[in-house]
Design a protein around this motif. Structure first.
Motif, mmCIF file in Angstrom:
data_model
loop_
_atom_site.group_PDB
_atom_site.id
_atom_site.type_symbol
_atom_site.label_atom_id
_atom_site.label_comp_id
_atom_site.label_asym_id
_atom_site.label_seq_id
_atom_site.Cartn_x
_atom_site.Cartn_y
_atom_site.Cartn_z
ATOM 1 N N SER A 134 0.855 -1.181 0.000
ATOM 2 C CA SER A 134 0.000 0.000 0.000
ATOM 3 C C SER A 134 0.896 1.236 0.000
ATOM 4 N N ARG A 136 0.783 5.872 0.401
ATOM 5 C CA ARG A 136 0.045 7.117 0.612
ATOM 6 C C ARG A 136 0.998 8.255 0.296
ATOM 7 N N ASP A 156 -4.070 14.795 -1.020
ATOM 8 C CA ASP A 156 -3.705 13.576 -0.305
ATOM 9 C C ASP A 156 -4.281 12.383 -1.046
ATOM 10 N N HIS A 158 -4.066 7.797 -1.414
ATOM 11 C CA HIS A 158 -3.612 6.522 -0.881
ATOM 12 C C HIS A 158 -4.053 5.423 -1.838
ATOM 13 N N SER A 160 -3.262 0.901 -3.113
ATOM 14 C CA SER A 160 -2.672 -0.406 -2.888
ATOM 15 C C SER A 160 -2.298 -1.017 -4.234
#
Length: 184
Positions: A134, A136, A156, A158, A160
Motif C-alpha cells: 500500500s 500514501r 492527499d 492513498h 494499494s
C-alpha cells in the motif's frame, strides 16, 4: 495470492483502479513477459511490475483504459523502494500520472518539493513472484503544459497494489513508450 495484478488509487472520493489476470503459464514465459497484459500488436501493452535489481515499481497502463476515475483507469508511475516487508518513508517517485493528477519532480518550480510517498510492502511470494503493498502521499492537480508552479494544490492520496516481481531489468522486454505520456 490470487494470480492477478492490480494498482488502485484513491484521491478523495475518486477511485482509480486497473487490474488484470495473469495467464496460467505466466511464470514460464521468458523475458518477464508473462507479467505483461497481452493486447493486439497494435495496442499498447500494460504492465505492473517490480524490478528487483533497480528497486523500482513500474506501472504503465495505457491500453483499453480511461483517464476518468473508474475500475479501468490509465496509470503511469515509477516508485523507488526496497522490496523487503515494512514501511519505506520518503519513497522516491520519478513520476506519477493518473486522470487529472500528476507528480513529476523534474517539472515543478517548488524548490522545497514537500511532496512525498510512503510505501508499505505487506506481502511477497517468491513462488508466485508477486508483491503486495500500500502507499500514501500527495499528488499535484494537473497542469496541461509547462512547469508546475509551487502554488499548485496538492491532494492527499492513498492506494494499494499487487505486482509481478522480476529479477533483472534486462529480463523484461518493456514495450515501447505508451501514448499516455505523449498526450500529457
Amino acid at each position: 495470492m490470487e494470480e492477478e495484478v492490480f494498482f488502485q488509487l484513491f484521491v478523495g472520493e475518486e477511485r482509480f483502479e486497473y487490474r488484470y489476470r495473469l495467464p496460467e503459464n505466466y511464470l514460464s514465459v521468458e523475458g518477464g513477459m508473462g507479467f505483461v497484459e497481452k493486447k493486439s500488436d497494435a495496442d499498447p501493452q500494460n504492465y505492473l511490475v517490480y524490478v528487483n535489481q533497480l528497486d523500482v515499481l513500474l506501472v504503465d497502463v495505457d491500453g483499453h483504459c480511461t483517464i476518468s476515475p473508474s475500475s479501468n483507469a490509465c496509470f503511469f508511475a515509477n516508485f523507488i523502494f526496497a522490496p523487503q516487508a515494512g514501511t519505506k518513508q520518503n519513497t522516491g517517485i520519478v513520476s506519477f500520472l493518473v486522470g487529472n493528477y500528476v507528480l513529476n519532480k523534474q517539472r515543478t518550480n517548488d524548490p522545497a518539493m514537500d511532496v512525498f510517498f510512503e510505501v508499505e510492502v505487506t506481502r511477497t511470494s517468491q513462488e508466485q513472484r508477486l508483491m503486495e503493498g500500500s502507499f500514501r502521499g500527495k499528488l499535484f492537480t494537473r497542469i496541461p503544459s509547462g512547469r508546475i508552479p509551487e502554488t499548485t494544490p496538492r491532494m492527499d492520496v492513498h492506494g494499494s497494489f499487487r505486482v509481478g516481481m522480476i529479477g533483472n531489468p534486462g529480463e523484461l522486454n518493456l514495450p515501447k513508450n505508451n501514448r499516455l505520456l505523449q498526450t500529457r
